[in-house]
Design a protein around this motif. Sequence first.
Motif, PDB file in Angstrom:
ATOM      1  N   ARG A 620       0.838  -1.194   0.000  1.00 20.88           N
ATOM      2  CA  ARG A 620       0.000   0.000   0.000  1.00 20.88           C
ATOM      3  C   ARG A 620       0.878   1.251   0.000  1.00 20.88           C
ATOM      4  O   ARG A 620       2.005   1.244   0.507  1.00 20.88           O
ATOM      5  CB  ARG A 620      -0.912  -0.005   1.216  1.00 20.88           C
ATOM      6  N   ARG A 623       0.514   7.101   2.775  1.00 18.77           N
ATOM      7  CA  ARG A 623      -0.403   8.229   2.699  1.00 18.77           C
ATOM      8  C   ARG A 623       0.042   9.344   3.640  1.00 18.77           C
ATOM      9  O   ARG A 623       0.416   9.097   4.787  1.00 18.77           O
ATOM     10  CB  ARG A 623      -1.807   7.773   3.078  1.00 18.77           C
ATOM     11  N   GLY A 715      -4.461   4.841  -7.477  1.00 18.06           N
ATOM     12  CA  GLY A 715      -4.073   3.791  -6.552  1.00 18.06           C
ATOM     13  C   GLY A 715      -2.740   4.030  -5.891  1.00 18.06           C
ATOM     14  O   GLY A 715      -2.558   3.737  -4.708  1.00 18.06           O
ATOM     15  N   ALA A 719      -5.861   5.997  -3.305  1.00 18.49           N
ATOM     16  CA  ALA A 719      -7.286   5.946  -3.638  1.00 18.49           C
ATOM     17  C   ALA A 719      -7.657   4.558  -4.159  1.00 18.49           C
ATOM     18  O   ALA A 719      -6.851   3.876  -4.790  1.00 18.49           O
ATOM     19  CB  ALA A 719      -7.627   7.008  -4.677  1.00 18.49           C
ATOM     20  N   ARG A 720      -8.883   4.153  -3.903  1.00 20.70           N
ATOM     21  CA  ARG A 720      -9.379   2.865  -4.382  1.00 20.70           C
ATOM     22  C   ARG A 720     -10.257   3.014  -5.611  1.00 20.70           C
ATOM     23  O   ARG A 720     -10.225   2.174  -6.500  1.00 20.70           O
ATOM     24  CB  ARG A 720     -10.174   2.190  -3.270  1.00 20.70           C
ATOM     25  N   HIS A 721     -11.059   4.085  -5.651  1.00 20.06           N
ATOM     26  CA  HIS A 721     -12.001   4.275  -6.736  1.00 20.06           C
ATOM     27  C   HIS A 721     -11.836   5.682  -7.294  1.00 20.06           C
ATOM     28  O   HIS A 721     -11.414   6.613  -6.603  1.00 20.06           O
ATOM     29  CB  HIS A 721     -13.438   4.056  -6.271  1.00 20.06           C
ATOM     30  N   THR A 768     -11.044  -2.704 -15.286  1.00 18.96           N
ATOM     31  CA  THR A 768     -10.627  -1.885 -14.156  1.00 18.96           C
ATOM     32  C   THR A 768     -11.142  -0.470 -14.297  1.00 18.96           C
ATOM     33  O   THR A 768     -11.597   0.142 -13.340  1.00 18.96           O
ATOM     34  CB  THR A 768      -9.093  -1.882 -14.044  1.00 18.96           C
ATOM     35  N   HIS A 817     -12.458   1.290 -10.669  1.00 22.65           N
ATOM     36  CA  HIS A 817     -12.809   0.651  -9.409  1.00 22.65           C
ATOM     37  C   HIS A 817     -11.692  -0.302  -8.990  1.00 22.65           C
ATOM     38  O   HIS A 817     -11.039  -0.925  -9.825  1.00 22.65           O
ATOM     39  CB  HIS A 817     -14.124  -0.120  -9.541  1.00 22.65           C
ATOM     40  N   ASP A 818     -11.499  -0.396  -7.688  1.00 25.68           N
ATOM     41  CA  ASP A 818     -10.539  -1.330  -7.100  1.00 25.68           C
ATOM     42  C   ASP A 818      -9.153  -1.179  -7.723  1.00 25.68           C
ATOM     43  O   ASP A 818      -8.537  -2.130  -8.205  1.00 25.68           O
ATOM     44  CB  ASP A 818     -11.029  -2.773  -7.253  1.00 25.68           C
ATOM     45  N   MET A 819      -8.664   0.050  -7.726  1.00 26.81           N
ATOM     46  CA  MET A 819      -7.341   0.316  -8.273  1.00 26.81           C
ATOM     47  C   MET A 819      -6.267  -0.251  -7.353  1.00 26.81           C
ATOM     48  O   MET A 819      -6.336  -0.107  -6.130  1.00 26.81           O
ATOM     49  CB  MET A 819      -7.128   1.819  -8.458  1.00 26.81           C
ATOM     50  N   GLY A 820      -5.276  -0.891  -7.950  1.00 26.46           N
ATOM     51  CA  GLY A 820      -4.163  -1.410  -7.184  1.00 26.46           C
ATOM     52  C   GLY A 820      -3.187  -0.313  -6.810  1.00 26.46           C
ATOM     53  O   GLY A 820      -3.179   0.771  -7.407  1.00 26.46           O
ATOM     54  N   PRO A 821      -2.317  -0.557  -5.825  1.00 21.96           N
ATOM     55  CA  PRO A 821      -1.369   0.478  -5.381  1.00 21.96           C
ATOM     56  C   PRO A 821      -0.273   0.797  -6.391  1.00 21.96           C
ATOM     57  O   PRO A 821       0.550   1.661  -6.123  1.00 21.96           O
ATOM     58  CB  PRO A 821      -0.784  -0.123  -4.102  1.00 21.96           C
TER      59      PRO A 821
END
Length: 1117
Positions: A620, A623, A715, A719-721, A768, A817-821
């Motif tokens: 991750r 942040r 990501g 952020a995830r989305h 994605t 949606h569901d973006m990877g790091p």
Amino acid sequence: MRALLHATVLLAAATHLAAPAGVAPGPCRQSELTCGASAHHRCITVTKFCDGVDDCGDGTDEPRSCTPCNRTYMGDLGKTYQLSVHRPREDRLPFICDLNFKAPGGEYGDIVQLTFDSFTLGRFTSWTQAGCPDGDLQISESPLERPLVGGRWCGTAWGPPSIYYSETGSVTLHLRLLRVPSSGNNIPLGSSGAGMSSMGYNFDFSVGFKVLSRDSAVVRYGGGTPASPLHAFLPGNATTAAPLARPERKRKKEKADKQADPHKELAFSLGDLIPGTYCSRIYSDCDKKRCRLQSPNFPGLYPRNVTCYYAVRQHEVTAGTHALISISQPSGQLVAIRSHSTLPGSVRSSDTMPVTGDAGRVTSHRLKTWQECDEVQDYVTIYDGYTTRDPILMRFCGGGQPVPPAISSGPELLVEFTSSPYGTFLAPQSAGDQTTSNSFPAGGVTSALHGFQLDVEVKLVPLHTPTYARNKRCEFWIRQSTDMLPNGRSDAGGRLENPKHSLAPNTTCLYHISAAEASSKVWISMLKYHVGSSLDPTYQDDKCTAELRIWDGDVAVPIKQHCDSGPFCERTRFPSSVMATANPGYSFGKNVSLLGRYCKDLVDKSCEHLLLANGTRSPRPCRPSSSESFVSSGASVTIEVRQEESTTLRPVRFTLLYEFVDPRMDGEPFGSGPCDRRFVSRHKTGPVLPSNVLVPYRDLRENSFRSPKDIFLFGRGGARHLKCRFRFEAELGERVKLTINRLATGPGRCQTVLDPVVGRHRCIGNRTAMVVIHEVPWNQHQEDAVLVPRECACSSEVAPLIYVSTSHSVELVLEAHDMGPHLDYDDIMVEGRFEFIATPACTRSRKVTGPSGDIRFRSPSITNDEIYCENYPWMVEPAMGKYLYVKVRGHQMPEPLPASSVNESSNVITPRLPAHNCLTKNRLVIYSSGKLRALVCPTSFDRDAVVEVFSEGWDTHENISTGLDETRRRLLVEFVAREPGTYSVSWLEVSPIRKRLGPAILPPAGFVMSSLGGDEANPSHCSHHCPELQACINASLFCDGVQHCPSGFDEASESCAPYFLRLPQLLYLLVVVAALSSLCVALSVSAYKACYRRRKKQARLRMLLPSGSSGKDLSFS
């Protein structure tokens, strides 16, 4: 006078060398002595001359007044010879003796090994000044190959015998005894020389010599693996094998190989000797050979009063790289430089402190640095450059521990070795095991190795990177590039590490990191900060001598980068605040503040888990909101790294990530999303065009757009989305033309395919991210305007994608949606151009409301309104709290096949054929909430084919005030015309029945009903309803002559007959009985009233008659 005396001695030695006494050129070898005739001219060893023993038997080897001095000695390979010089009588002082040893090559060897088994020569008082007042020993090599250095040895040898290995084939020992001291010698009690000192003796000399071949000197020249690089001597053993020699069998084999290939190179490259110097050498291009830096006469005694320079230079480097020179020695056994002036018998505690040597062994002998080497002044100095004016990286002496790598900042490095003028034979301490032998010095086993051997390695680093200091100035400028990188990505940031070379003491490095745009910011994540331990075990680090600070803003370079007064200078005072007046050596920009500070025991925000990243793992992100990283307030950050000690001895390592955060976005703010933007046309000028012509203005504004580059929206920023809306609003009379030139949607397996049914692109597969283009036909300036989906793209192959709107407002939505790091704005992005083009506007609203209605479509268009409004959808909007029921005559078309059935060559969907054949190319498309609800093959003659669609939320009857958004109950209807035809769509406002009397007839998944039927049970609480839908409808729709319910219940005869005809029979009977009862009551009342009035009238007449009259006589007219 001294030079004249030395010249006389050399001349006498030359005379003896030319015609040595007793040596005949007969059958004896050069290493032997020929006896006299009476001894039959037999041969004896040359060292037996004048040894006090009649070896020949006729006295030839022991002439009267003979002396072993001023003679030349040679030997055979593999043999060790012993030679002694007796103490002279005091009446013959000063005493001078020269011993010359030669190794002319071949069977007589190439190198001379001298072992000083016993040595006492006057007193030793100092390493630097007048250290040999009573006499001394000078060792000189061949005058044709090495100049005289003038170093002197004296005192008493202590410990195992010291060994000397020649650099040339000739060595001369010059012995000089001037006087007998008045006091005892400096020999420790208990040693072998103590008795002689007490009797006034100050001279004892015994030496063993041996000749070696060059090929057997593997420790010096390499080419093989010796039995041991160090060799321990037993006390009194004068004939021990030399550490230079290798096993005889291997030596013979390699000699044969050498004869077979005379051009075979040596394993080590010892550099090129500089002419006129004793030991200075030049090394070039050590990346192609094994370069070794050795003390002179290594691994034996190094000369006194010598200064050697080893210049290492790398000339050839690979294109795009920069060369660094590394000097090190991982084996502490190969370093033994005299470091303290303590004489035997009084070892200091600081020199015997146990430390960890190489291979994890504990040793009492350690590597010393800087001022610790000033006592003896035997030390090695490493310069970061080619001259002694360059910064000093390291100065060391001692040994027993590995020498850490000292790495230059460029392709040149200079090593200087210096020895003091005077010395005594003290065996060096090794890193071996401890011993209790009284014959060895306290603290450890001694060895025959003296001096040092250092390994040279060439390191290549990328040329244009902040991994090395330019021009000895540790300052770097890292500016964001506006051009695309070779990998096709933009310059988002990078990884910053400590310099790959060593830094001199009191050096400060500055890293100026700045973004390309003034509005950008810099994101810093510290992955690792480590300060190593000092090599000095007594060093106490009670302050932050190595420090890294992160400044929010621009900080200039200190005025003084290096110290000119030696390796140490007064500690530079660095600012503790942002005021420039606190430190005149720095210059600060405006609003500079300290973000973070790191020391050995003080670590600010860190993000170590990113170090676990590899090809298969993406941890991750760090942040800023979670106290793991820093974000600047402006476009620049300065990293300041400073240390007081050289990083060679105390390494400072750090790794951090820097990221350029670009918050800029195209267009103007719009909506509530973090990246919602709007592009508005404000140009109305242009020629008046015919109503049916679609061309752009000549002075039309044309611009580009791109998705945002703010890393915190993706990501890699945590952020995830992501959902970005781009609204393009043209003026009335304009349309929007979008061209998508570049598209990236991440790692999802999704394809953009062309749907031949409606002629638009669709997204098929696991995605994605995707881009959807919507029309905004109504309420274009509102954020929650109704959207009609048109195009969908989820793969880069579709670019360039061109779309021209039917309305004057378009919204492009980028959604992920569901973006990877590991995903950023280069992995998920859209880029293109937009322009506003002139076209006649659709003047009809095409927005209908009401309890029911019909929408009629026909193709081809006939009127101007129909032409201008082609492909313009209709919107049906229900009243508050109502739902919609839409009915279309036709067949519902099935969904396209999944991605596995896509024709990859043409990127076109292969539609699944329905059970019946669609007889027209025209289509009716129904949308709700921006999603496709039904795709209908319309028909105008098959009355049994009906497609029914409900508003969203009808299946659960969500309360509009608490659950479902009102806008989601709207239905949009679009007619896609491909051939002539006339069709109609009817709608009906419905509301759910609160209490169901039977099982509900609900639409299937997708809210679409394709068949008729239902339960006609009559719910008593809803007067006007459609029982098959179990829905209430508006009262005005009942019995209006138009069937609105699918079953026609609202127009059935039983629903539309007069009211009294629809009453039940019992009710009729009750009405009749009530009527008869009422009639009887009325007649009774009437009869009673008539009788009552008659009687009353008769009574009144009787009152008017005279008394006695009878009423029978009365008459009425």
